[in-house]
Enzyme design. Structure first.
Site, mmCIF file in Angstrom:
data_model
loop_
_atom_site.group_PDB
_atom_site.id
_atom_site.type_symbol
_atom_site.label_atom_id
_atom_site.label_comp_id
_atom_site.label_asym_id
_atom_site.label_seq_id
_atom_site.Cartn_x
_atom_site.Cartn_y
_atom_site.Cartn_z
ATOM 1 N N GLY A 1 0.819 -1.214 0.000
ATOM 2 C CA GLY A 1 0.000 0.000 0.000
ATOM 3 C C GLY A 1 0.847 1.256 0.000
ATOM 4 N N ALA A 2 2.019 1.180 -0.609
ATOM 5 C CA ALA A 2 2.999 2.260 -0.500
ATOM 6 C C ALA A 2 2.612 3.518 -1.268
ATOM 7 C CB ALA A 2 4.373 1.776 -0.971
ATOM 8 N N ASP B 1 -1.037 -7.412 -5.494
ATOM 9 C CA ASP B 1 -2.409 -7.500 -5.019
ATOM 10 C C ASP B 1 -2.382 -8.375 -3.776
ATOM 11 O OD1 ASP B 1 -5.061 -7.989 -4.489
ATOM 12 O OD2 ASP B 1 -5.523 -8.880 -6.443
ATOM 13 N N VAL B 2 -2.509 -7.768 -2.602
ATOM 14 C CA VAL B 2 -2.356 -8.521 -1.355
ATOM 15 C C VAL B 2 -3.493 -9.500 -1.118
ATOM 16 C CG1 VAL B 2 -1.015 -6.665 -0.281
ATOM 17 C CG2 VAL B 2 -3.498 -6.773 0.100
ATOM 18 N N SER C 1 -6.881 -0.442 13.498
ATOM 19 C CA SER C 1 -7.519 0.872 13.427
ATOM 20 C C SER C 1 -8.235 1.168 14.732
ATOM 21 C CB SER C 1 -8.532 0.906 12.275
ATOM 22 O OG SER C 1 -9.325 2.085 12.325
ATOM 23 N N TYR D 1 -15.323 -3.121 7.592
ATOM 24 C CA TYR D 1 -13.998 -2.581 7.878
ATOM 25 C C TYR D 1 -13.635 -2.809 9.343
ATOM 26 C CZ TYR D 1 -10.188 0.827 8.255
ATOM 27 O OH TYR D 1 -8.973 1.434 8.475
ATOM 28 N N LYS E 1 -10.423 -5.052 10.664
ATOM 29 C CA LYS E 1 -9.339 -4.492 11.468
ATOM 30 C C LYS E 1 -9.299 -5.099 12.868
ATOM 31 C CE LYS E 1 -7.496 -1.823 8.398
ATOM 32 N NZ LYS E 1 -6.107 -2.057 7.924
#
Length: 252
Positions: free
Chosen positions: A9-10, A57-58, A144, A158, A162
């Site tokens: 995700g850099a 693609d993780v 998160s 989400y 997380k």
């Protein structure tokens, strides 16, 4: 000793800040993103040398296995792996969709990228460190504040994804300790990055900031500083921990 950091995700707001900070710390950066061109653009902007941009693609087991193999065998063993890639899906008005209206597709995509992606990265990283131990080996995942509070602006999918990271980090830390690998996470709060701006207009910042003890929304650099600590020598005796980066928004 030259050290290498692999950052997923850099090309995102926080991921880019992490790559920049670790490069400033002296790491050679393997920056990955869904878009190889964006990953290469990131590394071109970093201080230092020896950086490489790759597509990843993780959510794909095959892609994660292949990418880590390529890096470990053809570039350099990864001393640090930072799993910063993530996704938040909101409705057309930038609001969280009620759980009762959440489709299986939204749920599945969110879990696959956020939690399964982190699992795949951690699994492959530990496989490589089992075969080829390193004196300096760190894994940093991303949870998160939404997972800790039940979220306000984040979707149930989400929040759940997380939350899974919190448990995965503890399980991974126990298994990785005999290998000399630390496994930790950061839990960002409200951070001025593209994901937050999906649901928060800058005109609302002052109002939101009144609910944060530090009186401001965080920056990607705030998160990058915490990752730097966990990735660096001072984090050598920290494992199984999740660092809260939220300006006091949530206190244990």
């Amino acid at each position: 000793m030259a050290l290498t950091a692999f950052v997923t995700g850099a090309a995102g707001g926080i991921g880019r800040a992490v790559a920049k900070r670790l490069a400033a710390d002296g790491f050679s950066i393997i920056a990955t993103d869904m878009d190889a061109d964006r990953a290469r653009e990131v590394v071109a902007s970093l201080p230092g040398t020896g950086h490489v941009g790759l597509a990843l693609d993780v959510s794909s087991e095959e892609a994660v296995i292949a990418c880590l193999r390529e890096v470990e065998t053809s570039i350099a063993p990864a001393n640090v792996l930072v799993a910063a890639a993530g996704i938040l899906i909101l409705d057309e008005n930038g609001q969280r969709r009620p759980l009762t209206e959440t489709s299986f597709e939204e749920w599945d995509k969110t879990q696959t990228i956020n939690s399964t992606g982190t699992f795949l990265l951690l699994r492959e990283y530990l496989r490589h460190r089992t075969r080829a131990p390193l004196d300096h080996a760190r894994f940093v995942g991303f949870s998160s504040v939404a997972a800790q509070l039940g979220g306000y602006r984040s979707s149930s999918a989400y929040i759940a994804s997380k939350s899974a990271i919190l448990g995965l980090i503890k399980a991974g830390a126990r298994e990785a300790a005999p290998l000399g690998v630390t496994v930790n996470a950061v839990a960002p709060g409200l951070i001025d990055a593209p994901m937050l701006r999906l649901s928060l207009d800058p005109s609302q910042d002052a109002e939101i900031s009144r609910n944060i003890p530090m009186g401001r929304i965080g920056t990607p650099e705030d998160v990058a500083g915490a990752v730097s600590y966990l990735a660096g020598p001072d984090g050598a005796y920290v494992t199984g921990a999740t660092l809260d980066i939220n300006g006091g928004y949530r206190m244990q």
